[in-house]
Design a protein around this motif. Sequence first.
Motif, short mmCIF file in Angstrom:
data_model
loop_
_atom_site.label_atom_id
_atom_site.label_comp_id
_atom_site.label_asym_id
_atom_site.label_seq_id
_atom_site.Cartn_x
_atom_site.Cartn_y
_atom_site.Cartn_z
N LEU A 155 0.82 -1.21 0.00
CA LEU A 155 0.00 0.00 0.00
C LEU A 155 0.86 1.26 0.00
N TYR A 156 2.06 1.18 0.56
CA TYR A 156 2.97 2.33 0.60
C TYR A 156 4.21 2.10 -0.26
N GLY A 157 4.00 1.34 -1.35
CA GLY A 157 5.06 1.13 -2.32
C GLY A 157 6.21 0.29 -1.84
N GLY A 158 5.96 -0.56 -0.85
CA GLY A 158 7.06 -1.30 -0.25
C GLY A 158 7.00 -2.79 -0.48
N THR A 159 7.87 -3.50 0.23
CA THR A 159 7.96 -4.95 0.14
C THR A 159 8.06 -5.53 1.54
N ALA A 160 7.74 -6.80 1.65
CA ALA A 160 7.83 -7.50 2.94
C ALA A 160 8.39 -8.89 2.69
N THR A 161 9.37 -9.27 3.50
CA THR A 161 9.95 -10.61 3.42
C THR A 161 9.90 -11.23 4.81
N ALA A 162 9.71 -12.53 4.84
CA ALA A 162 9.65 -13.26 6.11
C ALA A 162 10.28 -14.62 5.91
N GLY A 163 11.07 -15.06 6.86
CA GLY A 163 11.70 -16.36 6.75
C GLY A 163 12.57 -16.67 7.94
N PRO A 164 13.04 -17.90 8.00
CA PRO A 164 13.89 -18.31 9.14
C PRO A 164 15.26 -17.65 9.11
N VAL A 165 15.85 -17.55 10.27
CA VAL A 165 17.19 -16.97 10.43
C VAL A 165 18.19 -18.10 10.64
N PRO A 166 19.33 -18.05 9.97
CA PRO A 166 20.34 -19.10 10.20
C PRO A 166 20.71 -19.18 11.68
N GLY A 167 20.69 -20.36 12.22
CA GLY A 167 21.00 -20.54 13.63
C GLY A 167 19.77 -20.58 14.50
N GLY A 168 18.58 -20.38 13.93
CA GLY A 168 17.36 -20.45 14.71
C GLY A 168 16.68 -19.10 14.81
N GLY A 169 15.37 -19.12 14.77
CA GLY A 169 14.61 -17.89 14.88
C GLY A 169 13.90 -17.53 13.57
N TRP A 170 13.26 -16.38 13.60
CA TRP A 170 12.46 -15.92 12.47
C TRP A 170 12.64 -14.42 12.31
N ARG A 171 12.58 -13.98 11.07
CA ARG A 171 12.81 -12.57 10.79
C ARG A 171 11.78 -12.08 9.79
N VAL A 172 11.20 -10.92 10.11
CA VAL A 172 10.28 -10.23 9.21
C VAL A 172 10.88 -8.86 8.92
N HIS A 173 11.05 -8.55 7.65
CA HIS A 173 11.62 -7.25 7.27
C HIS A 173 10.70 -6.57 6.26
N VAL A 174 10.36 -5.31 6.55
CA VAL A 174 9.44 -4.55 5.73
C VAL A 174 10.10 -3.23 5.33
N GLU A 175 10.01 -2.92 4.04
CA GLU A 175 10.47 -1.63 3.52
C GLU A 175 9.26 -0.89 2.94
N MET A 176 9.06 0.36 3.41
CA MET A 176 7.93 1.18 2.95
C MET A 176 8.46 2.53 2.49
N PRO A 177 8.87 2.64 1.22
CA PRO A 177 9.47 3.90 0.74
C PRO A 177 8.53 5.11 0.84
N GLN A 178 7.25 4.91 0.70
CA GLN A 178 6.32 6.04 0.70
C GLN A 178 5.92 6.47 2.10
N ALA A 179 6.31 5.69 3.11
CA ALA A 179 6.05 6.09 4.50
C ALA A 179 7.28 6.81 5.01
#
Length: 410
Positions: free
Chosen positions: A382-406
Motif C-alpha cells: 500500500l505504501y510502495g514497499g515490500t515484505a519478506t519473512a523467513g527463518p534466520v540461520p542458527g534459529g529464529g524468524w525474521r520479518v523485514h518490511v520496507e515502505m518507501p512512501q512512509a
Amino acid sequence: MELPQPHGAMRRFWSAHPRFVDVLVSFAYLVTASTWALITPLSSGEWEPAGPLVVSAAGVLLTAGALLVRRSRAWLTFAVATGAALATTVVDDAIDPLGLALAVYALFVYRSTRDGWAGFATAVGIGVVIRPVVSIVVRGETLSSFSLTVAGLLYTVVVLIAALVGVSVAGRRRYVQTLVDRANQLAHERDQQARIATLAERARIIREMHDVLSHSLSVMVSLADGAGALAQKDPVRCRDAVREIGGLGRQSLSEMRRLLGALGEEESADRDDRQSLRPSPGLDELDGLITTFRAARLPVRLHVEGTPPSSPGAQNALYRIIQESLTNVLRYSRNPRSVTVSMNSGAEGTSVTITDDGAAGPPADSVGLGRGIIGIRERAILYGGTATAGPVPGGGWRVHVEMPQAKGNE
C-alpha cells in the motif's frame, strides 16, 4: 415554478403511445389516398372503369394495413407499397407517391440509412422509369417530354422530402439512443466502482479484525497459561495476569465494536463515548502494545531511529505490521530469549525488522491460515514497499518490511 412546455408534453404523449400513432398515420393515409383516387377521375371529367378503381382501392387498403407494422416490418411495408404502386401503374396511368414516401421514411427511421437510400432509389425508379415504360409499352400511349418530366419531378420531390425527413429523424433517434446507452454504461461503471470500493473497504476491515483477534486471543491465551501456572506459587502475579486478561479483553471488544460499526452491522446505543469515532491505533500506542506482549512473557525490545511518519494511515500500517509479527512470535516461536523490533524512519522511507531467536514450530492447539503474512505484505505494498519473512540461520524468524512512501518527518 416553471410550467411544462406544451411541445414537450405532446412529444412525450406521442412517444408513449406508438400504436396510436401508427393507427393515426394509417388512417390519415387511407383518407388522403382514397380522396385522391376519387378526385383524379372527376377532375379529368371521366369516370374510370371499374377494374382500375378496384385495383387502386385494393392497393390503398393493403398499403394502409402495411403501415400499421412499419416499425417492426419496414421492408414488408415497403414491399406492399411497391407492389400496390406497380399494380396501379399497370392498370392505370397513375401512381401513389404518398404510400411509397411513407414506406421510404419507415426504412430510414426503423431500419438503417443504407436501407432507406435503397428504398428511395427503388421508389424513384418506379415513378421515373417504370411508369413511362409501362404506359408506352402496355397501353401504347405517347407521353410528351414535358408532362413526363413534370410528373417525374413532382413524384421525385415528394419521395425525396420523405427521405430527407427520415434521415433527420433517424439521426436524432440514433443520437438520443447513443446518449442513453452511454448514460447507462456510465451508471453501470459507477455501480461497479462503488461495489469494488465497498469490497476493498470490507477486505481492509476484515484484515483489521484478523489483527485484533489474532493478537488479543494469542496474548490472552498466553496470560491465562501463565496465570494458571502461578496460581499456587505467586497469587499476586496471578491476579495481575488475570487483570491483564480482562483489560485486553475489554480493549478487544472496543476494537470489534468499532470495526463492526464501520461495516454497518452494529449501531451503538450510547453515542456519548464516541467509540465509533476513535481513530485507528498509531505509533503513539506502540509502547502499550510492547507492554502487553511483555506481560505475556515475551522478551521484546524496541529500537526506534528517526522521526516516524505523521500520516495516520502509515502509522496504522506500521502498528499492525509490528502487532501481527509479534503475535506470530508469541504463537509459533518456542522459548525465545530475545525478540527485537527495530524501526528506522528517514527521508527515503521507513523500514521495520522483527527478529526472534526461538525455535520455530506451531503449537499443538493453534494452526494459522497464513492471513497474517498476507496482511503484512498488503500493508507494505500500500505504501510502495515490500515484505519478506523467513527463518534466520542458527534459529529464529525474521520479518523485514520496507515502505518507501512512509517517509519520516524532516
